[in-house]
Scaffold this active site. Structure first.
Site, mmCIF file in Angstrom:
data_model
loop_
_atom_site.group_PDB
_atom_site.id
_atom_site.type_symbol
_atom_site.label_atom_id
_atom_site.label_comp_id
_atom_site.label_asym_id
_atom_site.label_seq_id
_atom_site.Cartn_x
_atom_site.Cartn_y
_atom_site.Cartn_z
ATOM 1 N N LYS A 156 106.022 89.125 44.750
ATOM 2 C CA LYS A 156 105.289 90.032 44.526
ATOM 3 C C LYS A 156 104.815 90.179 45.687
ATOM 4 O O LYS A 156 104.439 91.411 45.995
ATOM 5 C CB LYS A 156 105.439 90.411 43.339
ATOM 6 C CG LYS A 156 106.283 90.387 41.582
ATOM 7 C CD LYS A 156 107.302 91.303 42.070
ATOM 8 C CE LYS A 156 108.308 90.655 41.507
ATOM 9 N NZ LYS A 156 108.983 92.144 41.118
ATOM 10 N N VAL A 211 103.248 101.049 45.330
ATOM 11 C CA VAL A 211 104.223 100.562 44.126
ATOM 12 C C VAL A 211 103.872 98.737 44.468
ATOM 13 O O VAL A 211 104.678 98.569 44.994
ATOM 14 C CB VAL A 211 104.593 101.246 44.124
ATOM 15 C CG1 VAL A 211 104.400 102.847 44.592
ATOM 16 C CG2 VAL A 211 106.656 101.590 44.861
ATOM 17 N N THR A 212 103.879 98.518 42.840
ATOM 18 C CA THR A 212 103.389 99.564 41.516
ATOM 19 C C THR A 212 101.951 98.517 41.752
ATOM 20 O O THR A 212 101.446 97.383 42.162
ATOM 21 C CB THR A 212 103.985 98.991 40.634
ATOM 22 O OG1 THR A 212 104.010 97.372 39.811
ATOM 23 C CG2 THR A 212 105.376 99.583 40.053
ATOM 24 N N LYS A 271 109.777 90.608 52.029
ATOM 25 C CA LYS A 271 109.585 89.508 51.345
ATOM 26 C C LYS A 271 110.054 89.484 49.694
ATOM 27 O O LYS A 271 110.842 90.428 49.134
ATOM 28 C CB LYS A 271 107.853 89.859 50.858
ATOM 29 C CG LYS A 271 107.814 91.639 49.992
ATOM 30 C CD LYS A 271 105.819 91.969 49.640
ATOM 31 C CE LYS A 271 105.742 92.699 48.558
ATOM 32 N NZ LYS A 271 106.398 92.969 47.050
ATOM 33 N N GLN A 306 83.486 92.769 38.531
ATOM 34 C CA GLN A 306 82.662 92.045 38.253
ATOM 35 C C GLN A 306 82.685 91.866 40.046
ATOM 36 O O GLN A 306 82.372 90.952 40.518
ATOM 37 C CB GLN A 306 83.145 90.386 38.054
ATOM 38 C CG GLN A 306 83.752 90.178 36.917
ATOM 39 C CD GLN A 306 84.555 89.054 36.462
ATOM 40 O OE1 GLN A 306 83.846 88.199 37.103
ATOM 41 N NE2 GLN A 306 85.480 89.617 36.369
ATOM 42 N N GLU A 344 110.278 94.625 49.243
ATOM 43 C CA GLU A 344 110.591 93.507 48.205
ATOM 44 C C GLU A 344 111.737 93.506 48.249
ATOM 45 O O GLU A 344 112.832 94.371 48.527
ATOM 46 C CB GLU A 344 110.369 93.365 46.965
ATOM 47 C CG GLU A 344 110.329 92.633 45.470
ATOM 48 C CD GLU A 344 109.863 92.521 44.646
ATOM 49 O OE1 GLU A 344 109.112 93.094 44.050
ATOM 50 O OE2 GLU A 344 110.491 92.251 43.562
ATOM 51 N N CYS A 399 102.992 94.212 42.830
ATOM 52 C CA CYS A 399 103.125 94.126 43.730
ATOM 53 C C CYS A 399 101.441 94.427 44.884
ATOM 54 O O CYS A 399 101.295 93.302 45.556
ATOM 55 C CB CYS A 399 104.223 94.297 44.790
ATOM 56 S SG CYS A 399 105.987 93.663 44.194
ATOM 57 N N ASP A 427 105.942 98.581 49.566
ATOM 58 C CA ASP A 427 107.103 98.583 48.567
ATOM 59 C C ASP A 427 107.477 99.392 48.752
ATOM 60 O O ASP A 427 108.319 100.200 47.268
ATOM 61 C CB ASP A 427 106.943 97.408 47.461
ATOM 62 C CG ASP A 427 106.758 95.791 48.089
ATOM 63 O OD1 ASP A 427 107.104 95.685 48.950
ATOM 64 O OD2 ASP A 427 106.929 95.607 46.991
HETATM 65 C C1 C5J Z 1 106.310 95.868 43.126
HETATM 66 C C2 C5J Z 1 107.963 94.960 41.063
HETATM 67 N N1 C5J Z 1 106.588 96.571 44.572
HETATM 68 N N2 C5J Z 1 107.250 95.743 40.413
HETATM 69 N N3 C5J Z 1 107.763 94.999 42.556
HETATM 70 O O1 C5J Z 1 106.115 96.211 42.109
HETATM 71 O O2 C5J Z 1 109.042 94.640 40.435
#
Ligand code: C5J
Length: 239
Positions: free
Chosen positions: A138, A163-164, A135, A208, A78, A168, A30
């Site tokens: 996320k 990102v972020t 897509k 973990q 996205e 995502c 993204d």
């Molecule tokens: C992504 C969002 N790409 N933060 N989308 O992280 O809405």
């Protein structure tokens, strides 16, 4: 039948990971104008989009290195269909953004496929023959063909950028981990509007003893690619 593979030991946390480059894909999540540039979806939610700029140069280094090494590259975006039939009302109606998904903005309709804001930033623009996954969610596996696409070349390892970090990137890594992929998140190639979420998002991956995967860096990948060793593997012979 003899086949050739190239492998490297990648420095990572919580422990180094052996990567077969022929079974590894670089996944860039993204890196779209809607998230990184003023006037897009990220800014309508009240975020300081300049926080994401730090990931651009390391992602560009990874893209160059992957292309040079012949590592499979996957870009994701996205976004939603123009008629919003793939956008759940719960997503569109949530919160109090200055503009909602589908509203007109300076880069076209917010988070809509085909609009300027939906496209990938110039610095990381896909080549014509690279995979671009559109897509609606996320995660990059939800309602996409990504799983099928990775199966054919036998991809088992994902180097994840984008990102972020906590939205995502994390969602995609969790989806991929449940599907059996070994995910390595490259810390400097990811960013968040909230630096503390970036840090915690990375800690969640590697906690973990690597509950969701590994965390590494662009420098470590460049070093690993520089030391890759070629192995002749015999397939189908009796051992
Ligand atoms: C992504 C969002 N790409 N933060 N989308 O992280 O809405």
């Amino acid at each position: 039948m003899a086949t050739s593979t190239t492998t490297s030991l990648l420095v990572a946390e919580p422990q180094p990971i052996e990567l077969d480059w022929t079974a590894t894909a670089l996944v860039i999540i993204d890196m779209q104008r809607d998230f990184l540039e003023p006037g897009g979806f990220g800014e309508t939610l009240g975020n300081d989009v300049s926080q994401l700029a730090r990931a651009i140069a390391p992602c560009a280094d990874m893209l160059r290195a992957a292309r040079a090494a012949g590592v499979l590259v996957v870009h994701t975006r996205e976004g939603h269909l123009p008629d919003l039939t793939d956008a759940p009302p719960a997503k569109i109606e949530r919160g109090a953004p200055s503009k909602r998904i589908g509203d007109p903005g300076p880069m076209g309709r917010i988070l809509i496929r085909g609009e300027a804001g939906h496209d990938i930033i110039a610095e990381l623009y896909p080549l014509d023959d690279e995979i671009v996954i559109d897509k609606p969610g996320k995660g990059a596996f939800y309602a996409t063909a990504l799983g099928d696409i990775l199966q054919n070349p036998g991809i088992a390892n994902l180097l994840v950028c984008g990102v972020t970090t906590e939205v995502c990137v994390n969602t995609t890594v969790r989806e991929a981990n449940d599907r059996g992929y070994r995910c390595v998140v490259l810390a400097d190639c990811c960013a968040s509007y909230f630096p503390e979420f970036h840090e915690i998002g990375l800690r969640m991956i590697k906690a973990q003893d690597g509950i969701f995967g590994w965390v590494s860096s662009s420098a470590a990948v460049l070093a690993a690619l520089a030391t890759e060793t070629s192995n002749q593997r015999t397939v189908g012979a009796s051992q």
